[in-house]
Scaffold this motif. Sequence first.
Motif, mmCIF file in Angstrom:
data_model
loop_
_atom_site.group_PDB
_atom_site.id
_atom_site.type_symbol
_atom_site.label_atom_id
_atom_site.label_comp_id
_atom_site.label_asym_id
_atom_site.label_seq_id
_atom_site.Cartn_x
_atom_site.Cartn_y
_atom_site.Cartn_z
ATOM 1 N N LEU A 225 37.964 37.472 41.298
ATOM 2 C CA LEU A 225 38.607 36.585 42.268
ATOM 3 C C LEU A 225 40.091 36.413 41.978
ATOM 4 C CD1 LEU A 225 35.892 33.825 42.733
ATOM 5 C CD2 LEU A 225 36.580 35.579 44.368
ATOM 6 N N SER A 226 40.454 36.312 40.717
ATOM 7 C CA SER A 226 41.874 36.169 40.384
ATOM 8 C C SER A 226 42.649 37.439 40.716
ATOM 9 C CB SER A 226 42.061 35.789 38.923
ATOM 10 O OG SER A 226 41.619 36.829 38.091
ATOM 11 N N LEU A 227 42.045 38.597 40.525
ATOM 12 C CA LEU A 227 42.708 39.842 40.900
ATOM 13 C C LEU A 227 42.875 39.960 42.406
ATOM 14 C CD1 LEU A 227 41.032 42.397 38.462
ATOM 15 C CD2 LEU A 227 43.373 41.521 38.393
ATOM 16 N N GLY B 88 47.090 39.387 46.741
ATOM 17 C CA GLY B 88 47.419 38.975 48.102
ATOM 18 C C GLY B 88 46.650 39.727 49.162
ATOM 19 N N TRP B 89 45.469 40.197 48.827
ATOM 20 C CA TRP B 89 44.663 40.896 49.811
ATOM 21 C C TRP B 89 44.209 39.911 50.867
ATOM 22 C CZ3 TRP B 89 41.084 43.566 45.745
ATOM 23 C CH2 TRP B 89 41.808 44.541 45.090
ATOM 24 N N ASN B 90 44.308 40.319 52.120
ATOM 25 C CA ASN B 90 43.856 39.485 53.225
ATOM 26 C C ASN B 90 42.712 40.182 53.926
ATOM 27 O OD1 ASN B 90 45.744 37.436 52.888
ATOM 28 N ND2 ASN B 90 47.298 38.596 53.998
ATOM 29 N N PHE B 91 41.497 39.808 53.556
ATOM 30 C CA PHE B 91 40.342 40.370 54.219
ATOM 31 C C PHE B 91 40.143 39.652 55.544
ATOM 32 C CE2 PHE B 91 39.253 41.071 49.704
ATOM 33 C CZ PHE B 91 39.257 42.453 49.750
ATOM 34 N N GLY B 92 39.897 40.386 56.596
ATOM 35 C CA GLY B 92 39.620 39.786 57.889
ATOM 36 C C GLY B 92 40.838 39.585 58.756
#
Length: 84
Positions: A61-63, A68-72
């Motif tokens: 989760l920290s990675l 800054g991945w934005n899923f969705g």
Amino acid sequence: MSSSASTSAPSARVAQLSTWQVFRAPLLVGIVAAAGLVFGLFGDGMWDGLCWLGLSVPILLSLIYSAGWNFGSQPGSQDVQVDA
């Protein structure tokens, strides 16, 4: 001039979150990590696998959130204002 000032001003409506809504995810991550530590104390075999699984969740989760991945979200859906 007044139209540009009103568009750049932040929204006056701010969402109020309850205590449960704020601390729900960190509490869940903490419980999973603590369970991983406890599973590591029980023994070998399956317990070691559960330990690795429980302790890898906070790291993963920290990675994800540090990258800054934005899923969705749709590509290019972020509002970018370019000054001309």
